[in-house]
Design a protein around this motif. Structure first.
Motif, PDB file in Angstrom:
ATOM      1  N   UNK A 171      30.949  23.909  30.210  1.00  0.00           N
ATOM      2  CA  UNK A 171      30.071  24.839  29.501  1.00  0.00           C
ATOM      3  C   UNK A 171      30.397  26.284  29.844  1.00  0.00           C
ATOM      4  N   UNK A 172      31.035  26.508  30.977  1.00  0.00           N
ATOM      5  CA  UNK A 172      31.486  27.859  31.309  1.00  0.00           C
ATOM      6  C   UNK A 172      32.431  28.380  30.228  1.00  0.00           C
ATOM      7  N   UNK A 173      33.278  27.523  29.700  1.00  0.00           N
ATOM      8  CA  UNK A 173      34.228  27.918  28.661  1.00  0.00           C
ATOM      9  C   UNK A 173      33.494  28.441  27.436  1.00  0.00           C
ATOM     10  N   UNK A 174      32.407  27.780  27.070  1.00  0.00           N
ATOM     11  CA  UNK A 174      31.618  28.205  25.907  1.00  0.00           C
ATOM     12  C   UNK A 174      31.157  29.652  26.054  1.00  0.00           C
ATOM     13  N   UNK A 175      30.910  30.072  27.284  1.00  0.00           N
ATOM     14  CA  UNK A 175      30.402  31.419  27.545  1.00  0.00           C
ATOM     15  C   UNK A 175      31.474  32.491  27.346  1.00  0.00           C
ATOM     16  N   UNK A 176      32.689  32.078  27.051  1.00  0.00           N
ATOM     17  CA  UNK A 176      33.791  33.035  26.915  1.00  0.00           C
ATOM     18  C   UNK A 176      34.436  33.045  25.537  1.00  0.00           C
ATOM     19  N   UNK A 177      34.168  32.030  24.728  1.00  0.00           N
ATOM     20  CA  UNK A 177      34.857  31.902  23.448  1.00  0.00           C
ATOM     21  C   UNK A 177      34.127  32.611  22.323  1.00  0.00           C
TER      22      UNK A 177
END
Length: 148
Positions: free
Chosen positions: A21-27
């Motif tokens: 979910x960390x990735x979602x915060x960057x895309x």
């Protein structure tokens, strides 16, 4: 030699990470949307919980960089899933988040232990859908989209 290669392959496969979910915060949408291209709406079809080591200093360093609204949206996208821990984040970060270890543990769990295996990311502006397959978000544009 064959046994050693099989062991190496198993190790590499076990180390493959899925979309946290960390990735979602960057895309964000890369189709050329100027407004409302972040955060992408997360539609989850399949998730997995994978335990990772809690390193408080790592989470402390992330807190100021996170988009809190995107973190809350990601939490809502996975809230119907059953996990070993309920990571209910407050509507706003605590006044002193870096000193609140319970908060840091919940945030770590949500950002690092929840992996999206299948689903999609949807741009709220243009509606473009970016599929997530086998834990990998495909953010590539097709040829026609990239020429616009």
């Amino acid at each position: 030699i064959l046994f050693r290669k099989q062991q190496q392959l198993q190790f590499v496969q076990s180390q493959k990470e899925k979309m946290r979910l960390l990735t979602h915060n960057m895309l964000m949408c890369n189709k050329g949307c100027m407004d409302n291209n972040f955060p992408l709406q997360l539609v989850v079809d399949k998730v997995e919980e994978r335990e990772s080591e809690f390193i408080p200093d790592q989470i402390r360093a992330l807190v100021p960089k996170l988009d809190w609204g995107a973190a809350k949206e990601a939490e809502k996208a996975v809230e119907k899933q059953e996990f070993s821990m309920v990571a209910e984040l407050p509507e706003m970060p605590p006044a002193k988040p870096l000193d609140d270890e319970e908060f840091l543990k919940k945030l770590h769990f949500l950002l690092f232990n929840v992996h999206v295996l299948e689903g999609k990311l949807v741009c709220k502006n243009c509606g473009r859908e970016f599929p997530i397959k086998n834990g990998i978000p495909n953010m590539l544009l097709n040829e026609q989209e990239s020429q616009n």
